[in-house]
Write an enzyme that holds these catalytic residues in place. Structure first.
Site, short mmCIF file in Angstrom:
data_model
loop_
_atom_site.label_atom_id
_atom_site.label_comp_id
_atom_site.label_asym_id
_atom_site.label_seq_id
_atom_site.Cartn_x
_atom_site.Cartn_y
_atom_site.Cartn_z
N ARG A 1 7.35 -0.96 -1.60
CA ARG A 1 6.89 -0.35 -2.81
C ARG A 1 6.24 1.00 -2.55
NH1 ARG A 1 6.46 -5.82 -2.85
NH2 ARG A 1 4.83 -5.54 -1.34
N ASP B 1 5.15 3.96 10.71
CA ASP B 1 4.20 3.49 11.72
C ASP B 1 4.96 3.17 13.01
OD1 ASP B 1 1.51 3.43 10.56
OD2 ASP B 1 2.29 1.97 9.17
N THR B 2 5.35 1.91 13.15
CA THR B 2 6.05 1.49 14.37
C THR B 2 7.44 2.11 14.45
OG1 THR B 2 7.01 -0.45 13.32
CG2 THR B 2 4.84 -0.73 14.36
N THR C 1 11.00 -0.52 10.81
CA THR C 1 11.67 -0.66 9.51
C THR C 1 12.85 0.30 9.42
OG1 THR C 1 9.56 -1.24 8.47
CG2 THR C 1 11.35 -0.56 6.99
N LYS D 1 2.78 8.46 11.59
CA LYS D 1 1.71 8.02 12.50
C LYS D 1 2.32 7.76 13.87
CE LYS D 1 -1.65 5.89 9.44
NZ LYS D 1 -2.23 4.60 9.02
N ASP E 1 -1.18 1.13 -0.19
CA ASP E 1 -2.06 0.13 -0.83
C ASP E 1 -3.16 -0.40 0.06
OD1 ASP E 1 -0.08 -1.35 0.77
OD2 ASP E 1 -0.93 -3.13 -0.18
C1 PRP Z 1 5.20 0.34 4.96
C2 PRP Z 1 5.99 1.61 4.67
C3 PRP Z 1 7.27 1.39 5.42
C4 PRP Z 1 6.86 0.54 6.60
C5 PRP Z 1 6.74 1.42 7.79
O1 PRP Z 1 5.56 -0.64 4.06
O2 PRP Z 1 6.19 1.78 3.31
O3 PRP Z 1 8.24 0.74 4.65
O4 PRP Z 1 5.58 -0.03 6.29
O5 PRP Z 1 6.26 0.70 8.88
P1 PRP Z 1 6.97 0.66 10.28
O6 PRP Z 1 7.33 2.03 10.68
O7 PRP Z 1 5.90 0.05 11.17
O8 PRP Z 1 8.16 -0.26 10.19
P2 PRP Z 1 4.70 -1.95 3.84
O9 PRP Z 1 5.24 -3.06 4.69
O10 PRP Z 1 3.25 -1.66 3.97
O11 PRP Z 1 5.05 -2.36 2.35
P3 PRP Z 1 4.78 -1.55 0.99
O12 PRP Z 1 5.64 -0.32 1.05
O13 PRP Z 1 5.21 -2.49 -0.06
O14 PRP Z 1 3.31 -1.23 0.93
#
Ligand code: PRP
Length: 190
Positions: A45, A105-106, A109, A133, A161
């Site tokens: 989201r 982040d990591t 995804t 990040k 969020d």
């Molecule tokens: C966050 C962000 C990315 C993912 C990135 O989503 O929107 O989709 O994490 O993280 P990564 O690089 O470590 O894989 P989140 O899981 O927080 O869900 P949201 O978008 O619904 O808040």
């Protein structure tokens, strides 16, 4: 009822800083994708606010679509296996897909999503993240487009969020040390 003043610490990026970064991304994307079949894919989201603003500063024809994904395990044990909860409506074959994320982040995804989308024969798959990040990275990945390189701190607002709250706050802020505990308990801290 969660109140903003209970959790907000410092404003990290105010509205002007975000607007500047988004406009610059819009300029670059408009230049790089001129004449191509650009499809922006927002990952729900968190990306909904950024995608909405980005789409309005891209000056070339483009379409938009969304995906919702969930990774197995909590943030700290993220396995890199991504389950598609909501898939695209559009066929990506021959298109230039630009995945739009609020934050990387990591990198797990995007790595998984890229693999999944490439199997559908688009012309290209790239990523645009408002925030990067790099200190959290678990895979070798440099976003194709980055708005702001973010500090290694939990950030909220502009789509991001705090336990599903405050996504609509128009700036990005860090949380008070005392507000980190519920995040830790929910497995949201990397
Ligand atoms: C966050 C962000 C990315 C993912 C990135 O989503 O929107 O989709 O994490 O993280 P990564 O690089 O470590 O894989 P989140 O899981 O927080 O869900 P949201 O978008 O619904 O808040």
């Amino acid at each position: 009822m969660l109140e903003l003043k209970e959790i907000q610490d410092k404003v990290i990026y105010d509205q002007a800083a975000i607007e500047k970064a988004v406009k610059e991304l819009g300029r670059k994307i408009s230049r790089d994708y001129e004449g191509s079949a650009l499809l922006l894919v927002g990952i729900l989201r968190g990306a909904y606010v950024f995608l909405s603003d980005l789409s309005r500063v891209i000056r070339i024809p483009h379409t938009i679509d969304f995906m919702a994904v969930a990774s197995y395990g909590d943030a700290s044990t993220s396995s890199g296996v991504v389950r598609i909860e909501t898939d695209l409506r559009q066929n990506v074959e021959g298109k230039d897909v630009l995945i739009v994320e609020d934050v990387i982040d990591t990198g797990l995804t995007f790595k998984q999503l890229k693999k999944t989308l490439e199997a559908r024969h688009p012309r290209s798959v790239k990523i645009c993240a408002l925030l990067d990040k790099p200190s959290h990275r678990k895979v070798d990945l440099k976003p194709d487009y980055t708005g702001l390189v973010a500090p290694d701190t939990f950030l909220v607002g502009y789509g991001l969020d705090y336990l599903e709250h405050f996504r609509g706050v128009p700036y990005i802020f860090s949380v008070k040390p005392g507000a980190l505990e519920p995040l830790q308990a929910a497995g949201k801290l990397l």
